[in-house]
Write a protein that holds these residues in place. Structure first.
Motif, PDB file in Angstrom:
ATOM      1  N   MET A   1       0.842  -1.184   0.000  1.00 16.18           N
ATOM      2  CA  MET A   1       0.000   0.000   0.000  1.00 16.18           C
ATOM      3  C   MET A   1       0.886   1.245   0.000  1.00 16.18           C
ATOM      4  N   THR A   2       0.505   2.212  -0.775  1.00 14.91           N
ATOM      5  CA  THR A   2       1.243   3.463  -0.875  1.00 14.91           C
ATOM      6  C   THR A   2       0.672   4.480   0.102  1.00 14.91           C
ATOM      7  N   LEU A   3       1.551   5.209   0.766  1.00 14.45           N
ATOM      8  CA  LEU A   3       1.120   6.269   1.671  1.00 14.45           C
ATOM      9  C   LEU A   3       0.863   7.547   0.877  1.00 14.45           C
ATOM     10  N   SER A   4      -0.192   8.259   1.228  1.00  9.62           N
ATOM     11  CA  SER A   4      -0.500   9.530   0.567  1.00  9.62           C
ATOM     12  C   SER A   4       0.448  10.613   1.080  1.00  9.62           C
ATOM     13  N   VAL A   5       0.470  11.726   0.365  1.00  8.45           N
ATOM     14  CA  VAL A   5       1.255  12.872   0.811  1.00  8.45           C
ATOM     15  C   VAL A   5       0.755  13.328   2.189  1.00  8.45           C
ATOM     16  N   GLU A   6      -0.558  13.309   2.387  1.00  7.28           N
ATOM     17  CA  GLU A   6      -1.127  13.710   3.676  1.00  7.28           C
ATOM     18  C   GLU A   6      -0.653  12.786   4.791  1.00  7.28           C
ATOM     19  N   ASP A   7      -0.576  11.470   4.510  1.00 13.03           N
ATOM     20  CA  ASP A   7      -0.080  10.526   5.506  1.00 13.03           C
ATOM     21  C   ASP A   7       1.388  10.795   5.832  1.00 13.03           C
ATOM     22  N   ARG A   8       2.185  11.032   4.806  1.00 13.17           N
ATOM     23  CA  ARG A   8       3.610  11.313   5.031  1.00 13.17           C
ATOM     24  C   ARG A   8       3.794  12.596   5.849  1.00 13.17           C
ATOM     25  N   LEU A   9       3.002  13.616   5.561  1.00 11.98           N
ATOM     26  CA  LEU A   9       3.065  14.862   6.337  1.00 11.98           C
ATOM     27  C   LEU A   9       2.599  14.627   7.773  1.00 11.98           C
ATOM     28  N   GLY A  10       1.585  13.796   7.943  1.00 14.31           N
ATOM     29  CA  GLY A  10       1.113  13.470   9.290  1.00 14.31           C
ATOM     30  C   GLY A  10       2.173  12.749  10.108  1.00 14.31           C
ATOM     31  N   ILE A  11       2.920  11.877   9.469  1.00 14.91           N
ATOM     32  CA  ILE A  11       4.002  11.170  10.158  1.00 14.91           C
ATOM     33  C   ILE A  11       5.126  12.144  10.496  1.00 14.91           C
ATOM     34  N   GLN A  12       5.455  13.036   9.569  1.00 15.03           N
ATOM     35  CA  GLN A  12       6.471  14.058   9.845  1.00 15.03           C
ATOM     36  C   GLN A  12       6.038  14.934  11.030  1.00 15.03           C
ATOM     37  N   GLU A  13       4.777  15.286  11.069  1.00 18.01           N
ATOM     38  CA  GLU A  13       4.248  16.096  12.170  1.00 18.01           C
ATOM     39  C   GLU A  13       4.345  15.343  13.494  1.00 18.01           C
ATOM     40  N   ASP A 127      -7.829   6.962  14.745  1.00 16.01           N
ATOM     41  CA  ASP A 127      -8.762   8.102  14.757  1.00 16.01           C
ATOM     42  C   ASP A 127      -8.268   9.264  13.912  1.00 16.01           C
ATOM     43  N   GLY A 128      -7.679   8.940  12.757  1.00 14.84           N
ATOM     44  CA  GLY A 128      -7.239   9.958  11.814  1.00 14.84           C
ATOM     45  C   GLY A 128      -5.887  10.585  12.117  1.00 14.84           C
ATOM     46  N   ARG A 129      -5.196  10.138  13.185  1.00 15.38           N
ATOM     47  CA  ARG A 129      -3.887  10.687  13.562  1.00 15.38           C
ATOM     48  C   ARG A 129      -2.838   9.582  13.592  1.00 15.38           C
ATOM     49  N   TRP A 130      -1.631   9.921  13.193  1.00 14.57           N
ATOM     50  CA  TRP A 130      -0.511   8.990  13.258  1.00 14.57           C
ATOM     51  C   TRP A 130       0.102   9.029  14.652  1.00 14.57           C
ATOM     52  N   VAL A 131       0.342   7.842  15.224  1.00 20.18           N
ATOM     53  CA  VAL A 131       0.925   7.710  16.557  1.00 20.18           C
ATOM     54  C   VAL A 131       1.969   6.589  16.543  1.00 20.18           C
ATOM     55  N   PHE A 132       2.832   6.605  17.538  1.00 16.15           N
ATOM     56  CA  PHE A 132       3.807   5.529  17.682  1.00 16.15           C
ATOM     57  C   PHE A 132       3.167   4.327  18.361  1.00 16.15           C
ATOM     58  N   ARG A 133       3.288   3.196  17.737  1.00 18.23           N
ATOM     59  CA  ARG A 133       2.994   1.934  18.408  1.00 18.23           C
ATOM     60  C   ARG A 133       4.240   1.540  19.195  1.00 18.23           C
ATOM     61  N   GLN A 134       5.395   1.756  18.518  1.00 17.05           N
ATOM     62  CA  GLN A 134       6.682   1.539  19.174  1.00 17.05           C
ATOM     63  C   GLN A 134       7.696   2.515  18.605  1.00 17.05           C
ATOM     64  N   ARG A 135       8.441   3.151  19.492  1.00 17.99           N
ATOM     65  CA  ARG A 135       9.534   4.043  19.097  1.00 17.99           C
ATOM     66  C   ARG A 135      10.784   3.500  19.766  1.00 17.99           C
ATOM     67  N   GLU A 136      11.784   3.192  18.952  1.00 16.13           N
ATOM     68  CA  GLU A 136      13.049   2.690  19.488  1.00 16.13           C
ATOM     69  C   GLU A 136      14.174   3.638  19.106  1.00 16.13           C
ATOM     70  N   PHE A 137      14.929   4.073  20.120  1.00 16.83           N
ATOM     71  CA  PHE A 137      16.128   4.872  19.881  1.00 16.83           C
ATOM     72  C   PHE A 137      17.331   4.002  20.175  1.00 16.83           C
ATOM     73  N   ARG A 138      18.234   3.899  19.198  1.00 15.85           N
ATOM     74  CA  ARG A 138      19.492   3.177  19.386  1.00 15.85           C
ATOM     75  C   ARG A 138      20.631   4.179  19.276  1.00 15.85           C
ATOM     76  N   ALA A 139      21.340   4.365  20.390  1.00 13.93           N
ATOM     77  CA  ALA A 139      22.464   5.296  20.407  1.00 13.93           C
ATOM     78  C   ALA A 139      23.588   4.767  19.515  1.00 13.93           C
ATOM     79  N   ASP A 140      24.331   5.694  18.909  1.00 15.99           N
ATOM     80  CA  ASP A 140      25.498   5.318  18.112  1.00 15.99           C
ATOM     81  C   ASP A 140      26.669   5.006  19.025  1.00 15.99           C
ATOM     82  N   PRO A 141      27.576   4.141  18.590  1.00 11.08           N
ATOM     83  CA  PRO A 141      27.501   3.419  17.332  1.00 11.08           C
ATOM     84  C   PRO A 141      26.388   2.367  17.385  1.00 11.08           C
ATOM     85  N   GLN A 142      25.817   2.082  16.227  1.00  8.57           N
ATOM     86  CA  GLN A 142      24.773   1.082  16.141  1.00  8.57           C
ATOM     87  C   GLN A 142      25.334  -0.267  16.595  1.00  8.57           C
TER      88      GLN A 142
END
Length: 170
Positions: A1-13, A127-142
């Motif tokens: 499935m392709t993400l719309s421009v609106e979806d990509r902007l919502g994720i950036q937001e 509900d029309g908004r993009w949210v994190f189900r999971q956010r993982e931060f890995r410090a460098d070095p990977q």
């Protein structure tokens, strides 16, 4: 499935709201970035009082993490997240990978990059908004590079300047 421009902007937001909420201790903004069962994983740095990898799941644990972090930073941190790669993984789901630089704002010598790493996110549209189900931060070095010694001449020159003290003054 392709993400719309609106979806990509919502994720950036979403990424921007997370950084602002995190850096300024804005609990409502920060928590609104996660699904009700959202999870934050931090690999390679730990948090106040913890060494190593930590995980926070659900609003109460996420709010506690934010409170501890903000109490220590007091607004002296800026998370810069670019470039961002967004891939659709299904209906109203995506994965996001991004570089992160954590900056100490201000003037030299107090200002600078304090940490770099990568975000590996699983996001969903609720509900029309993009949210994190999971956010993982890995410090460098990977993790796959943690024990490697770089041999590139630019990296070697930077490391030598750092060891000699050259990189600590203007």
């Amino acid at each position: 499935m392709t993400l719309s421009v609106e979806d990509r902007l919502g994720i950036q937001e979403l990424l921007t709201s997370y950084s602002h909420g995190l850096d300024f201790g804005l609990e409502g903004k920060f928590l609104s970035c996660f699904s009700p069962t959202g999870r934050l994983l931090i690999t390679g740095i730990g948090t106040a009082g913890n060494v190593g990898d930590v995980s926070f799941t659900g609003p109460d644990k996420l709010a506690g993490f934010l409170d501890d972090l903000h109490r220590g930073l007091l607004g002296h941190s800026r998370h810069w997240v670019l470039p961002v790669e967004i891939q659709s993984t299904g209906e109203d789901e995506a994965s996001v990978t991004a570089y992160c630089q954590v900056l100490r704002p201000g003037e030299f010598p107090g200002a600078g990059i304090t940490l770099t790493g990568m975000y590996y996110d699983k996001v969903e549209k609720l509900d029309g908004r993009w949210v994190f189900r999971q956010r993982e931060f890995r410090a460098d070095p990977q993790p796959q590079h943690a024990s490697a010694t770089p041999t590139d001449s630019l990296v070697a020159r930077f490391d030598a300047a750092l060891q000699s003290g050259e990189r600590t003054s203007r």
